[in-house]
Design a protein around this motif. Sequence first.
Motif, short mmCIF file in Angstrom:
data_model
loop_
_atom_site.label_atom_id
_atom_site.label_comp_id
_atom_site.label_asym_id
_atom_site.label_seq_id
_atom_site.Cartn_x
_atom_site.Cartn_y
_atom_site.Cartn_z
N LYS A 44 44.17 -8.22 -54.83
CA LYS A 44 44.46 -7.22 -53.67
C LYS A 44 43.77 -7.61 -52.58
O LYS A 44 44.09 -7.55 -51.34
N ALA A 69 45.07 -9.13 -48.72
CA ALA A 69 44.86 -8.39 -47.72
C ALA A 69 44.06 -8.98 -46.74
O ALA A 69 44.39 -9.02 -45.37
N PRO A 110 47.20 -8.91 -43.63
CA PRO A 110 46.54 -7.73 -43.58
C PRO A 110 47.75 -6.43 -43.11
O PRO A 110 47.53 -5.23 -43.37
N GLU A 111 48.73 -6.95 -42.59
CA GLU A 111 49.82 -6.00 -42.26
C GLU A 111 50.56 -5.88 -43.35
O GLU A 111 50.93 -4.51 -43.84
N ALA A 167 49.85 -5.83 -46.47
CA ALA A 167 48.98 -4.89 -47.61
C ALA A 167 48.90 -3.64 -47.09
O ALA A 167 48.48 -2.91 -48.04
N GLN A 168 49.23 -3.10 -45.76
CA GLN A 168 49.63 -1.83 -45.38
C GLN A 168 50.74 -1.24 -46.12
O GLN A 168 51.21 0.00 -45.90
N ARG A 169 51.76 -2.24 -46.56
CA ARG A 169 53.12 -1.55 -46.85
C ARG A 169 53.39 -2.20 -48.35
O ARG A 169 54.44 -2.66 -48.49
N ASN A 191 54.61 -1.78 -52.01
CA ASN A 191 55.64 -0.92 -53.05
C ASN A 191 55.26 -1.31 -54.28
O ASN A 191 54.93 -2.33 -54.65
#
Length: 571
Positions: free
Chosen positions: A411, A415, A419-420, A422-424, A426
């Motif tokens: 993880k 990230a 980084p973007e 990693a915010q989404r 599922n």
Amino acid sequence: MAAVFDLHFHPLAKRFLHEFDDEKRQNGAYADPLRIPLIGQVADAAVGFILETQASIAQAVKGEYRLGVAAIVSTEYVFASRKGVLKLLEYELFERDLFAPLDNRLFDFINESQGSYHQLFAKELQFYKWAAGLLPLTKPETIIINLVNRKAAGGARFEAGKLNLLLAVEGGHNFCELRINEAMAIPHPARLIRKYREDKSVDFLYLTLTHLSHVQEQCLCSHAFGFKLVKDIPEARPQADGLTDLGKQVINACINTNTNQAPILIDIKHMSLQGRRDFYAYRKTLLHDPPADFTPPSLNEKPLWPIVATHMGVTGYDSRDLGNFIKEYGVEEGNEHSIRVKLSRQMAGVLPVGLGFSQVFFNPATINLCNDDITEIALSDGLIGISLDARILGFDIIIQRRYTVVDYFSKGDFARFFPELAQRLNYLEPEPDEADHADEPVFLSAHEGRFQGLAGRITRETYLFCLNVLHIVAVINRLPLAERHNRDGWDFVCLGTDYDGLIDSIKAARTAESLPAFKKELVHYLTKAEKAYRETFTGTPSLLTENVEVVLDKLFYTNGENFIKRWWGMV
């Protein structure tokens, strides 16, 4: 030249796994291949002939090995546990092995936390010393091995008529003195490495910083996912965030020449992509802005720290373009520390044969070298060993052709790269089992030669070997001549077979004995492969400016010998 150099293989590994008792292991059969029971041969064919002995001492001698690097690696928990592939192969009937002649006491030692990985490492190291006649009380009747050692009287010496071996360490866990799976104490691997560097009886060319699992009791670096024959074991997936502080301590202990002139190189194989980036940055700091107590290694009084990548394939892309190859990403339930990523594959070439299956592809998994990794190695005056593992090279079964490959990132690493994304994250459905190590369907395997133009497994694997080598040469030759130390790209490649490292070796070079014949066969493939490569990677200038036999001599032997002479002063 018929001689062979191998940057990474395991000539005593199968014998070591066969007998846990040190004294019983020291017998006249130590140099011979192991015999596998009949039912084991059937099982081995299903998983890719990983149990078959590929590079015993006797096989290496028959294969015309003159110089090589024997890697010592302690079996990790993920392989020995009841979910690991080796554990499944230890079953006995009436006290006889059903599948493979592996000593169950090794698995008990690991699973019951009877000791440390370093204890297992020390046992195998002792086996090499015995085989080379270096122990005071017991010696083989005939000494076939010469262990090359910079610290010995007279320095690193080559002995004609013997299998000349340098030693290496695959995985930083080999220097962990804590009990296996017990992470309550603080590890001190750097202290142990410094002790080995002072020991004049043993010498190591390189340390592969990590291996194929997350070792909780001593984490040096996130590892690249690379072993699919273990299922539902989270430690098989990367969990750490790049290069750790403990990993930096280990690198410093290996390389610092402040008080010791026998540094141990760092092998970037098995390091995660982020771990490799962190290593390159840390290496540059130590070279150009070192702390007061650190002296970088040097050659001819100039700072020089070669990077080695010992048993590799290529992805075919630059790591900065990784996002363009991601087709799916997310988290699997039960493996929350890791991100599963599905990667598309870069075409390696279109073969002159194929019957509709003429396209072959590199393996995009990040255990392989990206273009910027290749550049870093060339700038460092390093060396790249080409693996003979079919999957590493990109081989895929015709009928089950997959245009994507599953990879895993920790993880933290994911990230830092994305980084973007990693915010989404599922949750994903579990990845279905793949027949990753199945052979060709029986019909095609038996009859491929009867179909004019069909590119069967042997043909596709051999072309993929050539295309992996050619890609490395092409990437290096893009650099200005001075930046690649006034050498051609062909001067940076060698064999790093990984024989007896639980690999599915390519059929044209299934064992060490096959290598002289494989080299002759490559004369007929390499020119055609270069044409296919240049047609796929348009604008690539000619890569075969020398005679094919000359570049094959470099690949199979002289590059490795020259590197050892240059770096170790071998005579």
